[in-house]
Design a protein around this motif. Structure first.
Motif, PDB file in Angstrom:
ATOM      1  N   VAL A   1       0.127  -1.196  -0.520  1.00  0.00           N
ATOM      2  CA  VAL A   1      -0.155   0.033  -0.022  1.00  0.00           C
ATOM      3  C   VAL A   1       1.077   1.643   0.538  1.00  0.00           C
ATOM      4  N   GLY A   2       2.114   1.057   0.830  1.00  0.00           N
ATOM      5  CA  GLY A   2       2.939   1.860   0.847  1.00  0.00           C
ATOM      6  C   GLY A   2       3.811   2.616  -0.847  1.00  0.00           C
ATOM      7  N   GLY A   3       3.720   1.534  -1.305  1.00  0.00           N
ATOM      8  CA  GLY A   3       4.179   1.814  -2.714  1.00  0.00           C
ATOM      9  C   GLY A   3       3.383   2.284  -3.885  1.00  0.00           C
ATOM     10  N   GLU A   4       2.062   2.013  -3.593  1.00  0.00           N
ATOM     11  CA  GLU A   4       0.919   2.156  -4.149  1.00  0.00           C
ATOM     12  C   GLU A   4       0.711   3.924  -4.186  1.00  0.00           C
ATOM     13  N   TYR A   5       0.954   4.213  -3.283  1.00  0.00           N
ATOM     14  CA  TYR A   5       0.272   5.931  -2.904  1.00  0.00           C
ATOM     15  C   TYR A   5       1.554   6.536  -3.136  1.00  0.00           C
ATOM     16  N   SER A   6       2.761   6.094  -2.723  1.00  0.00           N
ATOM     17  CA  SER A   6       3.954   6.995  -3.952  1.00  0.00           C
ATOM     18  C   SER A   6       3.607   6.856  -5.133  1.00  0.00           C
ATOM     19  N   ARG A   7       3.418   6.058  -5.309  1.00  0.00           N
ATOM     20  CA  ARG A   7       3.034   5.928  -7.224  1.00  0.00           C
ATOM     21  C   ARG A   7       1.757   6.753  -7.693  1.00  0.00           C
ATOM     22  N   TYR A   8       0.749   7.206  -6.829  1.00  0.00           N
ATOM     23  CA  TYR A   8      -0.231   7.652  -7.322  1.00  0.00           C
ATOM     24  C   TYR A   8       0.115   9.375  -6.454  1.00  0.00           C
ATOM     25  N   PHE A   9       1.213   9.699  -5.969  1.00  0.00           N
ATOM     26  CA  PHE A   9       1.498  11.293  -5.312  1.00  0.00           C
ATOM     27  C   PHE A   9       2.655  11.429  -6.872  1.00  0.00           C
TER      28      PHE A   9
ATOM     29  N   ASP B   1      -0.952  14.721  -5.556  1.00  0.00           N
ATOM     30  CA  ASP B   1      -1.297  15.225  -4.573  1.00  0.00           C
ATOM     31  C   ASP B   1      -0.294  14.824  -2.815  1.00  0.00           C
ATOM     32  N   ILE B   2      -0.398  16.131  -2.262  1.00  0.00           N
ATOM     33  CA  ILE B   2       0.950  15.893  -0.950  1.00  0.00           C
ATOM     34  C   ILE B   2       0.019  14.252  -0.240  1.00  0.00           C
ATOM     35  N   THR B   3      -1.646  14.292  -0.587  1.00  0.00           N
ATOM     36  CA  THR B   3      -1.837  13.362   0.082  1.00  0.00           C
ATOM     37  C   THR B   3      -1.413  12.185   0.154  1.00  0.00           C
ATOM     38  N   TYR B   4      -0.981  11.482  -0.958  1.00  0.00           N
ATOM     39  CA  TYR B   4      -0.718  10.132  -1.120  1.00  0.00           C
ATOM     40  C   TYR B   4       0.994  10.001  -0.464  1.00  0.00           C
ATOM     41  N   LEU B   5       1.875  11.195  -0.442  1.00  0.00           N
ATOM     42  CA  LEU B   5       3.486  11.198  -0.055  1.00  0.00           C
ATOM     43  C   LEU B   5       2.761  10.741   1.723  1.00  0.00           C
ATOM     44  N   LYS B   6       2.170  11.566   1.966  1.00  0.00           N
ATOM     45  CA  LYS B   6       2.093  10.917   3.654  1.00  0.00           C
ATOM     46  C   LYS B   6       1.213  10.207   3.688  1.00  0.00           C
ATOM     47  N   LYS B   7       0.235   9.930   3.014  1.00  0.00           N
ATOM     48  CA  LYS B   7      -0.716   8.348   3.243  1.00  0.00           C
ATOM     49  C   LYS B   7       0.917   6.909   3.023  1.00  0.00           C
TER      50      LYS B   7
ATOM     51  N   GLN C   1      -2.608  29.768  -1.586  1.00  0.00           N
ATOM     52  CA  GLN C   1      -3.197  28.536  -0.905  1.00  0.00           C
ATOM     53  C   GLN C   1      -2.938  27.152  -1.076  1.00  0.00           C
ATOM     54  N   ARG C   2      -2.382  26.902  -1.967  1.00  0.00           N
ATOM     55  CA  ARG C   2      -1.620  24.748  -1.209  1.00  0.00           C
ATOM     56  C   ARG C   2      -1.118  24.783  -0.299  1.00  0.00           C
ATOM     57  N   VAL C   3       0.162  25.515  -0.689  1.00  0.00           N
ATOM     58  CA  VAL C   3       1.719  25.492   0.092  1.00  0.00           C
ATOM     59  C   VAL C   3       1.187  26.209   1.750  1.00  0.00           C
ATOM     60  N   GLU C   4      -0.352  26.641   1.769  1.00  0.00           N
ATOM     61  CA  GLU C   4      -0.759  27.350   3.336  1.00  0.00           C
ATOM     62  C   GLU C   4      -0.749  25.474   4.049  1.00  0.00           C
ATOM     63  N   ASP C   5      -1.269  24.259   3.492  1.00  0.00           N
ATOM     64  CA  ASP C   5      -1.378  22.772   3.864  1.00  0.00           C
ATOM     65  C   ASP C   5      -0.312  22.732   4.587  1.00  0.00           C
ATOM     66  N   PRO C   6       0.077  22.682   5.699  1.00  0.00           N
ATOM     67  CA  PRO C   6       1.341  22.143   6.733  1.00  0.00           C
ATOM     68  C   PRO C   6       1.877  20.745   6.835  1.00  0.00           C
ATOM     69  N   SER C   7       0.736  20.152   5.868  1.00  0.00           N
ATOM     70  CA  SER C   7       1.130  18.348   4.642  1.00  0.00           C
ATOM     71  C   SER C   7       2.522  18.822   4.114  1.00  0.00           C
TER      72      SER C   7
ATOM     73  N   THR D   1      -5.143  18.525 -13.838  1.00  0.00           N
ATOM     74  CA  THR D   1      -4.693  16.502 -13.091  1.00  0.00           C
ATOM     75  C   THR D   1      -3.860  16.671 -12.603  1.00  0.00           C
ATOM     76  N   TYR D   2      -2.700  17.503 -12.474  1.00  0.00           N
ATOM     77  CA  TYR D   2      -2.034  17.499 -11.367  1.00  0.00           C
ATOM     78  C   TYR D   2      -1.972  18.480 -10.533  1.00  0.00           C
ATOM     79  N   ASN D   3      -1.183  18.514  -9.291  1.00  0.00           N
ATOM     80  CA  ASN D   3      -1.359  19.111  -8.168  1.00  0.00           C
ATOM     81  C   ASN D   3      -0.143  20.074  -7.298  1.00  0.00           C
ATOM     82  N   ALA D   4       0.576  19.909  -8.057  1.00  0.00           N
ATOM     83  CA  ALA D   4       2.282  20.028  -7.487  1.00  0.00           C
ATOM     84  C   ALA D   4       1.841  22.127  -7.574  1.00  0.00           C
ATOM     85  N   PRO D   5       2.356  22.633  -6.079  1.00  0.00           N
ATOM     86  CA  PRO D   5       2.394  23.967  -6.179  1.00  0.00           C
ATOM     87  C   PRO D   5       2.926  24.685  -7.236  1.00  0.00           C
TER      88      PRO D   5
END
Length: 425
Positions: free
Chosen positions: A66-74, A79-85, A304-310, A272-276
């Motif tokens: 699952v960690g490997g898949e989340y890394s791939r999704y990032f 999307d920073i959410t997937y890197l944190k997951k 707005q995007r980089v305000e995310d503490p993640s 579709t790509y979310n990098a700030p």
């Protein structure tokens, strides 16, 4: 508007002799890759393994997969959410693993590197090395971490310990080392060897990585047709590759001087790509166009995007540039620059710290830092521009002129907005 007129005059003056301004890109080559379809961030395979994870789960295999898949999704979405997951899954794997312990630590270290948590990455890398499994992979990782931390002597030792001119992992790191040393020809030679190995092995992921990195290096060397062709080849493998599209957009903007088309390409990416940082590039292009509305819209989107503490410190250097050049918050920039030097004491970090001191008005401290930590320690054009500004403040005409000659040769890398600033040195 004045700059736009200035640039047109400059273009007319040199268009007959400057091959760098020949149009490289053609929309017909890449239009098919600009279709905006949502990136798929799940699969039956992922759902099966993710479904096995419970709050009290001890099933190691699930966390690793699952960690490997989340890394791939990032990587695919930005999307920073997937890197944190991915971090959460890999942290749990490190905690419970009785087998594969070194491998999980290396994976978590690479996750930390992506988050710019380099000191934590070093801890994981050292633990992996002590465990002994796959020592070459741990040596590679330690090279990577020490390069990020500016520990170049240690990085070189780890590189030397893995020498194998037929090994993809060694060759790409040898290329990176030569890039750091300022030997671009050697860098390209070793990356081309690495690409040949990836092609022979029919390894799609490594081939894609080789193509995009070679495209970057070709761009630095002024081989823009080669750079463009390699970005296109990358898109043939992965039609959604945001990095390759960004590379083409830069060619269209910086070389072809077609900002409207460059924005069109980037607009398709950010659907579709979310990098700030993509929004910062869009703001830069809009600035060149003189379109303040689009510029401010994209700057606002970035903030707005980089305000995310993640994101943690991932965008510190980008924020530094904005505090200095955009909002003029020099004291805020100084605190951030000091943080970045603590986190990552590289020539780049020290260059920003020195440049901030210059903007505050402490030109003597700026020069002390540049002379001690930056001069003759980096060949990055953006950092050399900072050095030139500091020397200009000290009326060192000879050194400024030397740097100016080098920077004029790097105007493609620095972009159209920097051309007048370089001329004004």
């Amino acid at each position: 508007m004045k700059f736009h007129i200035y640039f047109l005059a400059l273009l007319l003056t040199f268009s007959c002799s400057e091959k760098a301004h020949e149009t490289i890109a053609s929309a017909a080559d890449y239009n098919t890759y600009l279709k905006t379809e949502p990136t798929k961030t799940t699969s039956k395979y992922f759902e099966i393994w993710n479904g096995k994870i419970r709050p009290d789960s001890m099933q190691l295999t699930s966390f690793g997969i699952v960690g490997g898949e989340y890394s791939r999704y990032f990587k695919e979405t930005g999307d920073i959410t997937y890197l944190k997951k991915a971090e959460q899954s890999l942290t749990k794997a490190v905690e419970i693993a009785s087998i594969g312990r070194a491998g999980y630590r290396r994976s978590l270290a690479r996750n930390y590197i992506s988050q710019h948590r380099f000191k934590e990455a070093l801890v994981m890398a050292m633990e992996a090395r002590k465990l002994g499994a796959d020592p070459k992979e741990s040596q590679f990782l330690l090279f990577d971490v020490h390069m990020e931390l500016g520990n170049y002597g240690l990085a070189e030792k780890y590189l030397d310990s893995t020498k194998n001119m037929k090994d993809f992992g060694y060759l790409i790191r040898l290329a990176k080392w030569n890039d750091y040393k300022g030997d671009l020809d050697a860098t390209i030679t070793f990356m081309e060897k690495a690409k040949a190995i990836a092609l022979e092995a029919k390894n799609e992921a490594l081939t894609l990585w080789s193509l995009t990195n070679l495209a970057d290096y070709y761009g630095h060397a002024g081989r823009l047709n080669d750079s463009y062709e390699h970005y296109l080849k990358a898109l043939e493998i992965d039609s959604k590759n945001a990095y390759a599209k960004k590379g083409i957009a830069w060619i269209v903007f910086s070389n072809d001087k077609n900002p409207e088309e460059a924005l069109r390409i980037l607009d398709s990416v950010t659907m579709t790509y979310n990098a700030p940082d993509y929004y910062l590039l869009k703001a830069e292009i809009a600035d060149y166009m003189g379109n303040d509305l689009v510029r401010l819209e994209n700057l606002n989107e970035y903030f707005q995007r980089v305000e995310d503490p993640s994101y943690g410190g991932m965008y510190n250097l980008y924020n530094l540039g904005l505090y200095i050049d955009e909002t003029k918050e020099y004291e805020k920039a100084l605190e951030l620059a000091k943080q970045e030097v603590q986190n990552r004491p590289t020539p780049e970090s020290y260059s920003w710290l020195a440049y901030t001191h210059l903007k505050i008005g402490d030109k003597d401290r700026a020069k002390e830092l540049m002379d001690a930590y930056v001069v003759n320690k980096t060949y990055e054009p953006a950092l050399l521009y900072h050095v030139a500004e500091v020397y200009k403040a000290h009326n060192d005409v000879e050194k400024v002129q030397e740097l100016k000659k080098e920077l004029i040769g790097a105007t493609y890398e620095l972009g159209p907005l920097m051309e007048k600033q370089i001329q004004d040195l």
